[in-house]
Enzyme design. Sequence first.
Site, PDB file in Angstrom:
ATOM      1  N   ASP A  30      59.531  13.216   6.612  1.00 29.35           N
ATOM      2  CA  ASP A  30      58.282  13.944   6.431  1.00 29.35           C
ATOM      3  C   ASP A  30      57.878  14.603   7.753  1.00 29.35           C
ATOM      4  O   ASP A  30      57.987  14.015   8.826  1.00 29.35           O
ATOM      5  CB  ASP A  30      57.180  12.979   5.963  1.00 29.35           C
ATOM      6  CG  ASP A  30      55.982  13.705   5.376  1.00 29.35           C
ATOM      7  OD1 ASP A  30      55.751  13.604   4.167  1.00 29.35           O
ATOM      8  OD2 ASP A  30      55.270  14.399   6.159  1.00 29.35           O
ATOM      9  N   GLY A  93      45.971  13.828  -4.018  1.00 33.60           N
ATOM     10  CA  GLY A  93      46.313  14.558  -2.802  1.00 33.60           C
ATOM     11  C   GLY A  93      47.671  15.220  -2.823  1.00 33.60           C
ATOM     12  O   GLY A  93      48.218  15.542  -1.768  1.00 33.60           O
ATOM     13  N   HIS A 100      58.382  14.272  -5.345  1.00 33.80           N
ATOM     14  CA  HIS A 100      58.976  13.651  -4.165  1.00 33.80           C
ATOM     15  C   HIS A 100      58.444  12.239  -4.062  1.00 33.80           C
ATOM     16  O   HIS A 100      57.245  12.004  -4.170  1.00 33.80           O
ATOM     17  CB  HIS A 100      58.660  14.448  -2.898  1.00 33.80           C
ATOM     18  CG  HIS A 100      57.237  14.848  -2.760  1.00 33.80           C
ATOM     19  ND1 HIS A 100      56.681  15.901  -3.447  1.00 33.80           N
ATOM     20  CD2 HIS A 100      56.233  14.307  -2.026  1.00 33.80           C
ATOM     21  CE1 HIS A 100      55.408  16.010  -3.142  1.00 33.80           C
ATOM     22  NE2 HIS A 100      55.103  15.045  -2.291  1.00 33.80           N
TER      23      HIS A 100
HETATM   24  P1  AMP Z   1      52.177  15.208  -1.156  1.00 34.47           P
HETATM   25  O1  AMP Z   1      50.825  15.233  -0.492  1.00 34.47           O
HETATM   26  O2  AMP Z   1      52.450  13.920  -1.889  1.00 34.47           O
HETATM   27  O3  AMP Z   1      52.412  16.444  -2.013  1.00 34.47           O
HETATM   28  O4  AMP Z   1      53.223  15.196   0.019  1.00 34.47           O
HETATM   29  C1  AMP Z   1      53.736  16.342   0.612  1.00 34.47           C
HETATM   30  C2  AMP Z   1      54.353  15.885   1.903  1.00 34.47           C
HETATM   31  O5  AMP Z   1      55.247  16.882   2.340  1.00 34.47           O
HETATM   32  C3  AMP Z   1      53.351  15.654   3.027  1.00 34.47           C
HETATM   33  O6  AMP Z   1      53.453  14.311   3.472  1.00 34.47           O
HETATM   34  C4  AMP Z   1      53.781  16.659   4.091  1.00 34.47           C
HETATM   35  O7  AMP Z   1      53.625  16.154   5.399  1.00 34.47           O
HETATM   36  C5  AMP Z   1      55.219  16.907   3.740  1.00 34.47           C
HETATM   37  N1  AMP Z   1      55.770  18.186   4.136  1.00 34.47           N
HETATM   38  C6  AMP Z   1      55.203  19.411   3.979  1.00 34.47           C
HETATM   39  N2  AMP Z   1      56.032  20.378   4.422  1.00 34.47           N
HETATM   40  C7  AMP Z   1      57.161  19.735   4.847  1.00 34.47           C
HETATM   41  C8  AMP Z   1      58.392  20.167   5.415  1.00 34.47           C
HETATM   42  N3  AMP Z   1      58.649  21.477   5.632  1.00 34.47           N
HETATM   43  N4  AMP Z   1      59.309  19.231   5.758  1.00 34.47           N
HETATM   44  C9  AMP Z   1      59.064  17.924   5.556  1.00 34.47           C
HETATM   45  N5  AMP Z   1      57.928  17.459   5.003  1.00 34.47           N
HETATM   46  C10 AMP Z   1      56.990  18.342   4.662  1.00 34.47           C
END
Ligand code: AMP
Length: 114
Positions: A30, A93, A100
């Site tokens: 992440d 959130g 994922h």
């Molecule tokens: P969610 O809030 O469950 O939709 O989680 C999305 C997650 O994706 C968050 O924890 C972000 O920090 C992570 N995230 C967003 N963009 C990227 C990226 N380019 N590479 C890795 N993680 C990411």
Amino acid sequence: MSDCLFCKIADKTIPAKLVYEDDRALAFRDLNPQAPTHVLIVPRKHIPSLNELTDADAALVGHLHVVARQVAHDEGIAADGYRVLFNTGKLAGQTVFHIHLHLIGGRALGWPPG
Ligand code: AMP
Ligand code: ZN
């Protein structure tokens, strides 16, 4: 899906720190880690959220958990414990609408989550 961030990471259009990949799924760190280990486990198939899951996806979602077990082992957090979760929808959130599994560990985790 062409405008989906995690589809782009899956097809290597956008870089990520990969820790695992196979023909159905990949796992990467992440960007904004919430714990010493914070890995996202993602199917190659674009599914926006658990709300769009079908019975045909059951084995795939099971596979994501098998990958989580493997990554937890590889990260050295399996014995001490860790958490896996899907955020679904705005009240949870969810910000990226390609399912994922968050794998979070390496520190004590509060319960209930905020
Ligand atoms: P969610 O809030 O469950 O939709 O989680 C999305 C997650 O994706 C968050 O924890 C972000 O920090 C992570 N995230 C967003 N963009 C990227 C990226 N380019 N590479 C890795 N993680 C990411
Ligand atoms: Zn996608």
